[in-house]
Structures are given as C-alpha cells and as structure tokens.
Motif scaffolding. Structure first.
Motif, PDB file in Angstrom:
ATOM      1  N   VAL A 171      36.635   0.662  11.729  1.00  0.00           N
ATOM      2  CA  VAL A 171      36.307   1.357  10.398  1.00  0.00           C
ATOM      3  C   VAL A 171      37.482   1.826   9.768  1.00  0.00           C
ATOM      4  CG1 VAL A 171      34.458   2.740   9.248  1.00  0.00           C
ATOM      5  CG2 VAL A 171      33.763   1.338  11.227  1.00  0.00           C
ATOM      6  N   THR A 172      37.809   1.761   8.882  1.00  0.00           N
ATOM      7  CA  THR A 172      38.518   2.362   8.003  1.00  0.00           C
ATOM      8  C   THR A 172      38.149   3.190   6.761  1.00  0.00           C
ATOM      9  OG1 THR A 172      39.402   0.569   6.401  1.00  0.00           O
ATOM     10  CG2 THR A 172      40.315   0.783   8.567  1.00  0.00           C
ATOM     11  N   ILE A 173      38.516   4.223   6.422  1.00  0.00           N
ATOM     12  CA  ILE A 173      38.159   5.002   5.282  1.00  0.00           C
ATOM     13  C   ILE A 173      39.344   5.553   4.540  1.00  0.00           C
ATOM     14  CG2 ILE A 173      36.940   7.096   4.776  1.00  0.00           C
ATOM     15  CD1 ILE A 173      35.554   7.121   7.696  1.00  0.00           C
ATOM     16  N   GLU A 174      39.053   5.307   3.132  1.00  0.00           N
ATOM     17  CA  GLU A 174      40.178   5.434   2.260  1.00  0.00           C
ATOM     18  C   GLU A 174      39.776   6.369   1.065  1.00  0.00           C
ATOM     19  OE1 GLU A 174      43.439   3.013  -0.996  1.00  0.00           O
ATOM     20  OE2 GLU A 174      41.953   2.151   0.245  1.00  0.00           O
ATOM     21  N   ASP A 175      40.580   7.371   0.994  1.00  0.00           N
ATOM     22  CA  ASP A 175      40.202   8.252   0.015  1.00  0.00           C
ATOM     23  C   ASP A 175      40.823   7.850  -1.296  1.00  0.00           C
ATOM     24  OD1 ASP A 175      39.759  10.385  -1.984  1.00  0.00           O
ATOM     25  OD2 ASP A 175      40.941  11.896  -0.828  1.00  0.00           O
ATOM     26  N   ILE A 176      39.679   7.594  -2.383  1.00  0.00           N
ATOM     27  CA  ILE A 176      40.184   7.135  -3.625  1.00  0.00           C
ATOM     28  C   ILE A 176      39.820   7.937  -4.757  1.00  0.00           C
ATOM     29  CG2 ILE A 176      39.900   4.724  -3.012  1.00  0.00           C
ATOM     30  CD1 ILE A 176      37.320   4.502  -4.270  1.00  0.00           C
ATOM     31  N   THR A 177      39.737   9.411  -4.335  1.00  0.00           N
ATOM     32  CA  THR A 177      39.385  10.245  -5.365  1.00  0.00           C
ATOM     33  C   THR A 177      40.236  10.299  -6.587  1.00  0.00           C
ATOM     34  OG1 THR A 177      38.378  11.687  -3.427  1.00  0.00           O
ATOM     35  CG2 THR A 177      38.539  12.909  -5.356  1.00  0.00           C
ATOM     36  N   LYS A 178      41.378  10.504  -6.207  1.00  0.00           N
ATOM     37  CA  LYS A 178      42.626  10.551  -7.148  1.00  0.00           C
ATOM     38  C   LYS A 178      42.647   9.390  -8.217  1.00  0.00           C
ATOM     39  CE  LYS A 178      46.213  13.649  -5.378  1.00  0.00           C
ATOM     40  NZ  LYS A 178      45.842  14.020  -4.207  1.00  0.00           N
ATOM     41  N   GLN A 179      42.282   8.132  -7.800  1.00  0.00           N
ATOM     42  CA  GLN A 179      42.166   6.981  -8.512  1.00  0.00           C
ATOM     43  C   GLN A 179      40.646   6.989  -9.479  1.00  0.00           C
ATOM     44  OE1 GLN A 179      42.377   5.016  -4.881  1.00  0.00           O
ATOM     45  NE2 GLN A 179      43.868   3.987  -5.283  1.00  0.00           N
ATOM     46  N   LYS A 180      39.643   7.682  -8.759  1.00  0.00           N
ATOM     47  CA  LYS A 180      38.454   7.897  -9.825  1.00  0.00           C
ATOM     48  C   LYS A 180      38.693   8.881 -10.900  1.00  0.00           C
ATOM     49  CE  LYS A 180      35.707   4.810  -8.071  1.00  0.00           C
ATOM     50  NZ  LYS A 180      34.954   3.869  -8.889  1.00  0.00           N
ATOM     51  N   GLU A 181      39.638   9.833 -10.641  1.00  0.00           N
ATOM     52  CA  GLU A 181      39.879  10.749 -11.697  1.00  0.00           C
ATOM     53  C   GLU A 181      40.606  10.304 -12.653  1.00  0.00           C
ATOM     54  OE1 GLU A 181      41.485  14.184  -9.057  1.00  0.00           O
ATOM     55  OE2 GLU A 181      39.583  14.750  -8.344  1.00  0.00           O
ATOM     56  N   ILE A 182      41.968   9.334 -12.399  1.00  0.00           N
ATOM     57  CA  ILE A 182      42.524   8.976 -13.096  1.00  0.00           C
ATOM     58  C   ILE A 182      41.767   8.177 -14.172  1.00  0.00           C
ATOM     59  CG2 ILE A 182      44.543   7.195 -13.375  1.00  0.00           C
ATOM     60  CD1 ILE A 182      45.759   8.673 -10.988  1.00  0.00           C
ATOM     61  N   GLU A 183      40.924   7.346 -13.456  1.00  0.00           N
ATOM     62  CA  GLU A 183      39.995   6.494 -14.119  1.00  0.00           C
ATOM     63  C   GLU A 183      39.036   7.060 -15.234  1.00  0.00           C
ATOM     64  OE1 GLU A 183      36.065   3.741 -12.736  1.00  0.00           O
ATOM     65  OE2 GLU A 183      37.874   3.153 -11.745  1.00  0.00           O
ATOM     66  N   ALA A 184      38.364   8.336 -14.830  1.00  0.00           N
ATOM     67  CA  ALA A 184      37.560   8.979 -15.687  1.00  0.00           C
ATOM     68  C   ALA A 184      38.417   9.689 -16.684  1.00  0.00           C
ATOM     69  CB  ALA A 184      36.949  10.098 -14.802  1.00  0.00           C
ATOM     70  N   ASN A 185      39.538  10.083 -16.515  1.00  0.00           N
ATOM     71  CA  ASN A 185      40.611  10.628 -17.538  1.00  0.00           C
ATOM     72  C   ASN A 185      40.844   9.687 -18.465  1.00  0.00           C
ATOM     73  OD1 ASN A 185      40.417  13.145 -16.404  1.00  0.00           O
ATOM     74  ND2 ASN A 185      42.147  13.108 -15.135  1.00  0.00           N
ATOM     75  N   SER A 186      41.062   8.327 -18.128  1.00  0.00           N
ATOM     76  CA  SER A 186      41.567   7.322 -19.027  1.00  0.00           C
ATOM     77  C   SER A 186      40.346   7.124 -19.842  1.00  0.00           C
ATOM     78  CB  SER A 186      42.071   6.011 -18.077  1.00  0.00           C
ATOM     79  OG  SER A 186      43.109   6.434 -17.729  1.00  0.00           O
ATOM     80  N   ILE A 187      39.192   7.034 -19.352  1.00  0.00           N
ATOM     81  CA  ILE A 187      38.113   6.650 -20.152  1.00  0.00           C
ATOM     82  C   ILE A 187      37.766   7.746 -21.000  1.00  0.00           C
ATOM     83  CG2 ILE A 187      35.597   6.356 -19.989  1.00  0.00           C
ATOM     84  CD1 ILE A 187      35.856   4.956 -17.349  1.00  0.00           C
ATOM     85  N   GLN A 188      37.856   9.011 -20.675  1.00  0.00           N
ATOM     86  CA  GLN A 188      37.794  10.238 -21.692  1.00  0.00           C
ATOM     87  C   GLN A 188      38.770   9.987 -22.715  1.00  0.00           C
ATOM     88  OE1 GLN A 188      35.064  12.210 -21.671  1.00  0.00           O
ATOM     89  NE2 GLN A 188      36.041  13.267 -23.464  1.00  0.00           N
ATOM     90  N   ALA A 189      39.991   9.799 -22.461  1.00  0.00           N
ATOM     91  CA  ALA A 189      40.894   9.654 -23.469  1.00  0.00           C
ATOM     92  C   ALA A 189      40.816   8.493 -24.429  1.00  0.00           C
ATOM     93  CB  ALA A 189      42.295   9.353 -22.862  1.00  0.00           C
ATOM     94  N   ILE A 190      40.165   7.364 -24.081  1.00  0.00           N
ATOM     95  CA  ILE A 190      39.774   6.193 -24.998  1.00  0.00           C
ATOM     96  C   ILE A 190      38.761   6.692 -25.844  1.00  0.00           C
ATOM     97  CG2 ILE A 190      38.565   3.968 -25.010  1.00  0.00           C
ATOM     98  CD1 ILE A 190      40.426   3.367 -22.282  1.00  0.00           C
ATOM     99  N   LEU A 191      37.697   7.367 -25.225  1.00  0.00           N
ATOM    100  CA  LEU A 191      36.637   7.685 -25.945  1.00  0.00           C
ATOM    101  C   LEU A 191      36.992   8.798 -27.327  1.00  0.00           C
ATOM    102  CD1 LEU A 191      33.847   8.276 -23.211  1.00  0.00           C
ATOM    103  CD2 LEU A 191      33.841   6.311 -25.010  1.00  0.00           C
TER     104      LEU A 191
END
Length: 144
Positions: free
Chosen positions: A110-130
């Motif tokens: 079982v591998t577990i990858e932290d994608i928190t930073k990618q999700k934060e970047i995604e949320a910030n990008s969406i916020q900037a577009i809005l």
C-alpha cells in the motif's frame, strides 16, 4: 545454498531500507490484513501514533477504523484478495492523500502519497479564475 540465503537477507535489508527511507507512505500487509512492514510517513498520514516496531502483525483494519472510506476499500480488497485498488483523492485528518494497493504474492503493498500541496494549488487556481471572471463581469457591467 548459503549464497542464496545471503542474497535473500541482503534483499530483505534493501527492501527495509527502501521502505524506511522513502518520502511517501508504505505499508506491506498480508491477505489477513496484518501489517508486515510500515514506515513513518504512512503512520503520520493515517494519524496512527505507534512506532514502526509496535506494528508487527497489527491488523490494518483496526488501525484505520476511523477512516471509513479507506476501511471499506481495504476490507473489500482483503476479502476478495488479489484485486488492486486506488483511491485517487481523499481527506484524512489534515492531508489530501492518494492511496493505492498493489497485489504481491501474499498480500498488498500500500502506497500513500500526500497530495495536499497539489490540492491547495488547484484551489488557489480556481479561486484566481473566479476572481478574474468576477472582475471581468464588473468591468463589462460598468461599460454598459
């Protein structure tokens, strides 16, 4: 015969070193759900406060019972056996994680990858577009 035993020992030591030093979470579990190997990132991401040594043969399902989505996926996979699984994105405590299980001879890695930073970047990008769209709407509104 002795050379083969030395090779197996060296391979096990290499595997242990890899699992212990990899930056993502790794757990090796058998088909009964017993943890055979686990590293610190896996423990941290799943918010399990035990040392690697305390996990010898602990049952993974008991340890993740407070994470229903992961518990359900693991329970079905262990019951059916030999089915890989992939959870693309789930929130576990303070982390967004991608969790995958690959079939091995007598269980799963079982591998577990932290994608928190990618999700934060995604949320910030969406916020900037809005915000950009809202600014454009205001500009057009003033022109009319």
């Amino acid at each position: 015969m002795k050379k083969n035993q030395i090779r197996v020992t060296e391979s096990n030591e290499l595997l242990d070193a890899f699992i212990s030093n990899t930056p993502f979470g790794v757990a090796v579990i058998d088909l009964a759900g017993r943890i055979k190997k686990v590293n610190q990132p896996a423990l941290r991401y799943l918010n399990i406060n035990l040392s690697e040594e305390e996990f010898d043969n602990s049952n993974i399902l008991k340890l993740v019972s407070d994470i229903p989505e992961l518990y359900d996926v693991l329970a079905v996979s262990l019951k059916d056996g030999k089915q890989p699984f992939n959870i693309e994105s789930m929130v576990v405590h303070d982390y967004y994680l991608t969790i995958s299980g690959q079939v091995i001879l007598d269980g799963y890695i079982v591998t577990i990858e932290d994608i928190t930073k990618q999700k934060e970047i995604e949320a910030n990008s969406i916020q900037a577009i809005l915000e950009s769209q809202e600014n454009e709407r205001r500009r057009i509104g003033r022109e009319i």
